[in-house]
Every structure is written in structure tokens, then in C-alpha cells.
Design a protein around this motif. Structure first.
Motif, PDB file in Angstrom:
ATOM      1  N   MET A 182     -46.425  14.259 -50.499  1.00 27.32           N
ATOM      2  CA  MET A 182     -47.550  13.722 -51.268  1.00 27.32           C
ATOM      3  C   MET A 182     -48.845  14.385 -50.817  1.00 27.32           C
ATOM      4  O   MET A 182     -48.900  15.021 -49.753  1.00 27.32           O
ATOM      5  CB  MET A 182     -47.647  12.201 -51.085  1.00 27.32           C
ATOM      6  CG  MET A 182     -47.972  11.766 -49.673  1.00 27.32           C
ATOM      7  SD  MET A 182     -47.788   9.991 -49.422  1.00 27.32           S
ATOM      8  CE  MET A 182     -46.002   9.859 -49.334  1.00 27.32           C
ATOM      9  N   VAL A 183     -49.866  14.228 -51.632  1.00 34.06           N
ATOM     10  CA  VAL A 183     -51.200  14.735 -51.294  1.00 34.06           C
ATOM     11  C   VAL A 183     -52.127  13.547 -51.100  1.00 34.06           C
ATOM     12  O   VAL A 183     -52.230  12.679 -51.981  1.00 34.06           O
ATOM     13  CB  VAL A 183     -51.748  15.660 -52.396  1.00 34.06           C
ATOM     14  CG1 VAL A 183     -53.187  16.055 -52.080  1.00 34.06           C
ATOM     15  CG2 VAL A 183     -50.888  16.901 -52.535  1.00 34.06           C
ATOM     16  N   VAL A 184     -52.763  13.472 -49.941  1.00 36.91           N
ATOM     17  CA  VAL A 184     -53.742  12.426 -49.652  1.00 36.91           C
ATOM     18  C   VAL A 184     -55.132  13.011 -49.884  1.00 36.91           C
ATOM     19  O   VAL A 184     -55.507  13.995 -49.241  1.00 36.91           O
ATOM     20  CB  VAL A 184     -53.614  11.918 -48.207  1.00 36.91           C
ATOM     21  CG1 VAL A 184     -54.685  10.868 -47.910  1.00 36.91           C
ATOM     22  CG2 VAL A 184     -52.220  11.354 -47.965  1.00 36.91           C
ATOM     23  N   THR A 185     -55.853  12.444 -50.809  1.00 34.01           N
ATOM     24  CA  THR A 185     -57.173  12.956 -51.176  1.00 34.01           C
ATOM     25  C   THR A 185     -58.086  13.038 -49.954  1.00 34.01           C
ATOM     26  O   THR A 185     -58.239  12.076 -49.205  1.00 34.01           O
ATOM     27  CB  THR A 185     -57.825  12.054 -52.244  1.00 34.01           C
ATOM     28  OG1 THR A 185     -56.933  11.947 -53.359  1.00 34.01           O
ATOM     29  CG2 THR A 185     -59.147  12.632 -52.708  1.00 34.01           C
ATOM     30  N   GLY A 186     -58.656  14.186 -49.750  1.00 36.42           N
ATOM     31  CA  GLY A 186     -59.568  14.396 -48.632  1.00 36.42           C
ATOM     32  C   GLY A 186     -58.898  14.732 -47.320  1.00 36.42           C
ATOM     33  O   GLY A 186     -59.563  15.070 -46.342  1.00 36.42           O
ATOM     34  N   ARG A 187     -57.539  14.633 -47.290  1.00 33.23           N
ATOM     35  CA  ARG A 187     -56.826  14.929 -46.041  1.00 33.23           C
ATOM     36  C   ARG A 187     -55.937  16.157 -46.178  1.00 33.23           C
ATOM     37  O   ARG A 187     -55.997  17.064 -45.343  1.00 33.23           O
ATOM     38  CB  ARG A 187     -55.960  13.719 -45.615  1.00 33.23           C
ATOM     39  CG  ARG A 187     -56.756  12.456 -45.323  1.00 33.23           C
ATOM     40  CD  ARG A 187     -57.653  12.600 -44.100  1.00 33.23           C
ATOM     41  NE  ARG A 187     -56.911  12.976 -42.904  1.00 33.23           N
ATOM     42  CZ  ARG A 187     -56.224  12.139 -42.141  1.00 33.23           C
ATOM     43  NH1 ARG A 187     -56.163  10.859 -42.452  1.00 33.23           N
ATOM     44  NH2 ARG A 187     -55.591  12.573 -41.060  1.00 33.23           N
ATOM     45  N   GLY A 188     -55.089  16.167 -47.200  1.00 33.30           N
ATOM     46  CA  GLY A 188     -54.183  17.295 -47.373  1.00 33.30           C
ATOM     47  C   GLY A 188     -52.778  16.847 -47.705  1.00 33.30           C
ATOM     48  O   GLY A 188     -52.559  15.753 -48.233  1.00 33.30           O
ATOM     49  N   VAL A 189     -51.814  17.685 -47.377  1.00 35.67           N
ATOM     50  CA  VAL A 189     -50.414  17.442 -47.720  1.00 35.67           C
ATOM     51  C   VAL A 189     -49.728  16.641 -46.605  1.00 35.67           C
ATOM     52  O   VAL A 189     -49.852  16.965 -45.426  1.00 35.67           O
ATOM     53  CB  VAL A 189     -49.663  18.771 -47.938  1.00 35.67           C
ATOM     54  CG1 VAL A 189     -48.188  18.517 -48.244  1.00 35.67           C
ATOM     55  CG2 VAL A 189     -50.303  19.570 -49.059  1.00 35.67           C
ATOM     56  N   VAL A 190     -48.990  15.603 -47.025  1.00 33.09           N
ATOM     57  CA  VAL A 190     -48.256  14.760 -46.081  1.00 33.09           C
ATOM     58  C   VAL A 190     -46.772  14.811 -46.433  1.00 33.09           C
ATOM     59  O   VAL A 190     -46.392  14.658 -47.594  1.00 33.09           O
ATOM     60  CB  VAL A 190     -48.744  13.295 -46.129  1.00 33.09           C
ATOM     61  CG1 VAL A 190     -47.863  12.409 -45.248  1.00 33.09           C
ATOM     62  CG2 VAL A 190     -50.195  13.209 -45.690  1.00 33.09           C
ATOM     63  N   VAL A 191     -45.935  15.060 -45.418  1.00 33.60           N
ATOM     64  CA  VAL A 191     -44.488  14.970 -45.606  1.00 33.60           C
ATOM     65  C   VAL A 191     -43.987  13.753 -44.834  1.00 33.60           C
ATOM     66  O   VAL A 191     -44.451  13.472 -43.719  1.00 33.60           O
ATOM     67  CB  VAL A 191     -43.757  16.248 -45.141  1.00 33.60           C
ATOM     68  CG1 VAL A 191     -44.163  17.427 -45.997  1.00 33.60           C
ATOM     69  CG2 VAL A 191     -44.021  16.556 -43.680  1.00 33.60           C
ATOM     70  N   THR A 192     -43.070  13.020 -45.428  1.00 36.91           N
ATOM     71  CA  THR A 192     -42.571  11.804 -44.812  1.00 36.91           C
ATOM     72  C   THR A 192     -41.083  11.944 -44.503  1.00 36.91           C
ATOM     73  O   THR A 192     -40.358  12.701 -45.152  1.00 36.91           O
ATOM     74  CB  THR A 192     -42.780  10.587 -45.724  1.00 36.91           C
ATOM     75  OG1 THR A 192     -42.063  10.786 -46.956  1.00 36.91           O
ATOM     76  CG2 THR A 192     -44.249  10.393 -46.032  1.00 36.91           C
ATOM     77  N   GLY A 193     -40.624  11.200 -43.509  1.00 32.75           N
ATOM     78  CA  GLY A 193     -39.213  11.215 -43.157  1.00 32.75           C
ATOM     79  C   GLY A 193     -38.997  10.527 -41.820  1.00 32.75           C
ATOM     80  O   GLY A 193     -39.915   9.971 -41.220  1.00 32.75           O
ATOM     81  N   LYS A 194     -37.736  10.564 -41.371  1.00 38.42           N
ATOM     82  CA  LYS A 194     -37.369   9.991 -40.075  1.00 38.42           C
ATOM     83  C   LYS A 194     -37.064  11.123 -39.111  1.00 38.42           C
ATOM     84  O   LYS A 194     -36.258  11.999 -39.416  1.00 38.42           O
ATOM     85  CB  LYS A 194     -36.142   9.084 -40.233  1.00 38.42           C
ATOM     86  CG  LYS A 194     -35.657   8.482 -38.920  1.00 38.42           C
ATOM     87  CD  LYS A 194     -34.389   7.687 -39.131  1.00 38.42           C
ATOM     88  CE  LYS A 194     -33.820   7.195 -37.809  1.00 38.42           C
ATOM     89  NZ  LYS A 194     -32.555   6.464 -37.985  1.00 38.42           N
ATOM     90  N   LEU A 195     -37.705  11.089 -37.961  1.00 36.57           N
ATOM     91  CA  LEU A 195     -37.491  12.130 -36.957  1.00 36.57           C
ATOM     92  C   LEU A 195     -36.077  11.980 -36.386  1.00 36.57           C
ATOM     93  O   LEU A 195     -35.745  10.958 -35.778  1.00 36.57           O
ATOM     94  CB  LEU A 195     -38.537  12.013 -35.845  1.00 36.57           C
ATOM     95  CG  LEU A 195     -38.683  13.216 -34.917  1.00 36.57           C
ATOM     96  CD1 LEU A 195     -39.161  14.443 -35.685  1.00 36.57           C
ATOM     97  CD2 LEU A 195     -39.653  12.907 -33.780  1.00 36.57           C
ATOM     98  N   ASP A 196     -35.244  12.983 -36.620  1.00 38.46           N
ATOM     99  CA  ASP A 196     -33.845  12.933 -36.178  1.00 38.46           C
ATOM    100  C   ASP A 196     -33.700  13.098 -34.679  1.00 38.46           C
ATOM    101  O   ASP A 196     -32.872  12.441 -34.042  1.00 38.46           O
ATOM    102  CB  ASP A 196     -33.046  14.057 -36.861  1.00 38.46           C
ATOM    103  CG  ASP A 196     -32.492  13.631 -38.200  1.00 38.46           C
ATOM    104  OD1 ASP A 196     -32.586  12.446 -38.521  1.00 38.46           O
ATOM    105  OD2 ASP A 196     -31.956  14.495 -38.911  1.00 38.46           O
ATOM    106  N   GLN A 197     -34.493  13.999 -34.113  1.00 40.06           N
ATOM    107  CA  GLN A 197     -34.340  14.323 -32.697  1.00 40.06           C
ATOM    108  C   GLN A 197     -35.643  14.858 -32.139  1.00 40.06           C
ATOM    109  O   GLN A 197     -36.511  15.324 -32.870  1.00 40.06           O
ATOM    110  CB  GLN A 197     -33.235  15.362 -32.503  1.00 40.06           C
ATOM    111  CG  GLN A 197     -33.508  16.687 -33.201  1.00 40.06           C
ATOM    112  CD  GLN A 197     -32.371  17.676 -33.091  1.00 40.06           C
ATOM    113  OE1 GLN A 197     -31.222  17.319 -33.266  1.00 40.06           O
ATOM    114  NE2 GLN A 197     -32.692  18.938 -32.804  1.00 40.06           N
TER     115      GLN A 197
END
Length: 322
Positions: A122-137
Motif C-alpha cells: 500500500m501507499v501511505v500518503t506523505g510516507r511512501g510504500v508500505v509492505v505488510t506481512g509476518k516475519l518468518d525468521q
């Protein structure tokens, strides 16, 4: 997933999808779960007893501890409407208590290089690109250099922010569900199924060797065998991708068989030895397996052209015989 709650309606009992959900839970490594029999306010005690017996038998059949798995009987609707606390709120709290007590805390791979399958972009206005997920390791921290790998792309980026449950953090650890603000990557270049990782951890691979188990019909699988070069869909981490199946030294894989198989991806993906996957044929889950070897990449366009040429020659030979 580290654990789960299996919800079964007291009015229906175990359904075909109940079996499939448990098979999938087993395949992704879930060892313990708790069960909630819902809609207890709509049936009598005898029906609830029969449903519980069905559930325990199914759990035992599929390799879970059916005898000792906690089963809570209640009504989600009563809890939602703050009615009849004996079947509503109290039962939900009892369920959560069993989740805390029965499901063990998983061992996290904190010492490995960080890796996070991308579940959303997603794109957060004024911040930039955000990727989401669960850290595997591994561990991840603000300022880390990273690569985002998958679908024939390997992109360099930097993590400039980490957020978890609306809290800004300086670091995250394996098991955390988070959003990472990344600098140097465009939203149009990213998609679900890629992997954010330490630079150099993953290559772009389009051919793997795996140990595959094909589900039997009674387990919700196919009634027909899988044939060489059959097209299937493979689910691994957060991606699903079309593949061609190759079967070394065999003519087919019958339901219920556990055997070696080779998969050719239509795109280069971030995969590793030991990764578990699920196989579907478009309608239902047909099997699952584990990656045992990463094979040298192939030219997928040439591979497709060669396959079409072979099919054309086979059709021509068949027509000549006819």
C-alpha cells in the motif's frame, strides 16, 4: 500460523471442508489446536455430544490428539449480543484460556537472516510504500538494507520504518505481524507473494524438486492421477503460481502416493529448501509437499515452445495412426 481455533456448528457437525481445513493445518505444521462448537443454543445436549464425538474421531484420524484437544461448546451470537453469558461470554473466555494454556509458544528462528513474505502493498500518503506481512525468521530493524524478490524481480530497498498494531517500532522479530516502510521501491513493482529479505538470501528460482503427497479422495483429493506436464497451482509462503509438473522415472502419481516431483514455475520466485507448499488443481487442494532441492533455472519461453512442439508432434502421430 502457530495454532488455530477450529469452529464447528453444532447444527451441522463436521463437514467436508472441516476435514480439508484440518489437513491444511497439519500440512503447514500446526501441532495443536482448540475447538469451538458454535450454535449450542440451537440444539439439544445429545446433538452436541454426537458432534463432539465426531470431531474427536476426525482429529485422531488426521494425526492430532483427539482425546486431549480442548473442545468448548457455546454460542458466538450470545457473546456478541451480550446475552446468556453461560453460553456466550463465559465460553469465549474459556476458549481463550485454552488457547493460552494448550497451544505451545513456537520456537522462533531469531538467528537466521530476516525474511518476510509480502502479504500486502500500500501507499501511505506523505510516507511512501508500505509492505505488510509476518516475519518468518530473523530480526529486522529500522535502517536495514533489504531485497524484495519474486515474479522475476529483485529490487534493492531500505527499511525506513516499522509499524505493528499502530505502534512505531525500531525493530521486529520472527513471528511479528508488521508493516515495513520501504525506500527505493515503487508500489507498481511490488505485489503479494514477493519476499522482503536480507540482500542475497534468495535468488530467482523457477525450477524445484520436491517430495509430494497426493491426497486420497476420502481426504478431499483427486480421484484421477496427476500426469507429467500437467498444469497445477502451487501455494508457498504468500504466493500462488501456475506450474508444470514433471514426474521423474514415473508415468503418473496416483492419489495417496508420496513421491518425488519436479515443478517448473512460470516466474522466478523466492523459495528455499525446506519450504512447505500446497498444491491445487483449480477446484480444491490435491496435495502438499516440501521443497528438497533448488534446480538450475530454465528459459521458460523455450520450455513452453518445446512443450508445444512435443504436443503437436504427438497429435500428428496420433492422427496418422487414426
Amino acid at each position: 500460523m502457530d495454532g488455530c481455533i477450529l469452529v464447528v456448528a453444532a447444527t451441522d457437525g463436521t463437514m467436508p471442508q472441516t476435514r480439508e481445513h484440518l489437513i491444511l493445518a497439519k500440512q503447514i505444521g500446526i501441532k495443536k489446536l482448540v475447538v469451538f462448537i458454535n450454535k449450542a443454543d440451537a440444539v439439544d445436549a445429545e446433538m452436541i455430544e454426537l458432534v463432539e464425538m465426531e470431531i474427536r474421531e476426525l482429529l485422531t484420524e488426521l494425526g492430532f490428539d483427539g482425546e486431549n484437544t480442548p473442545i468448548v461448546t457455546g454460542s458466538a451470537l450470545n457473546a456478541l449480543n451480550a446475552e446468556n453469558p453461560t453460553l456466550g461470554k463465559e465460553k469465549v473466555m474459556e476458549l481463550l484460556g485454552h488457547v493460552d494454556d494448550y497451544i505451545e509458544m513456537p520456537v522462533r528462528d531469531l538467528d537466521k537472516d530476516f525474511s518476510m513474505p509480502v502479504e500486502g502493498v500500500m501507499v501511505v500518503t506523505g510516507r511512501g510504500v508500505v509492505v505488510t506481512g509476518k516475519l518468518d525468521q530473523g530480526r529486522i530493524k529500522k535502517g536495514d538494507e533489504c531485497e524484495i524478490v519474486g515474479y522475476d524481480k529483485k529490487l534493492k530497498a531500505q527499511i525506513t520504518g516499522i509499524e505493528m498494531f499502530r505502534q512505531m517500532l525500531d525493530h521486529g522479530e520472527a513471528g511479528d505481524q508488521m508493516g515495513c516502510l520501504v525506500k527505493g521501491a515503487k508500489k507498481t513493482d511490488l505485489r503479494k507473494g514477493m519476499v522482503l529479505s536480507k540482500p542475497g538470501l534468495y535468488g530467482l528460482n523457477n525450477k524445484i524438486e520436491a517430495q509430494l503427497y497426493l491426497l486420497k479422495p476420502e481426504e478431499g483429493g483427486r480421484t484421477k492421477p496427476l500426469l507429467p506436464f500437467q498444469q497445477t497451482v502451487l501455494f508457498n509462503k504468500s504466493f500462488s503460481i501456475s506450474t508444470h509438473l514433471e514426474i521423474p522415472d514415473r508415468d503418473m502419481i496416483m492419489p495417496g502416493e508420496d513421491t518425488k516431483a519436479v515443478f517448473v514455475f512460470f516466474h522466478g520466485m523466492a523459495v528455499g529448501v525446506g519450504d512447505r507448499f500446497t498444491l491445487r488443481d483449480g477446484r480444491a487442494t490435491v496435495g502438499y509437499g516440501v521443497i528438497t532441492n533448488i534446480l538450475p533455472n530454465i528459459d521458460i519461453k523455450q520450455y513452453e515452445a518445446d512443450r508445444k512442439a512435443v504436443k503437436k508432434a504427438e497429435k500428428k502421430a496420433k492422427d496418422a495412426e487414426g
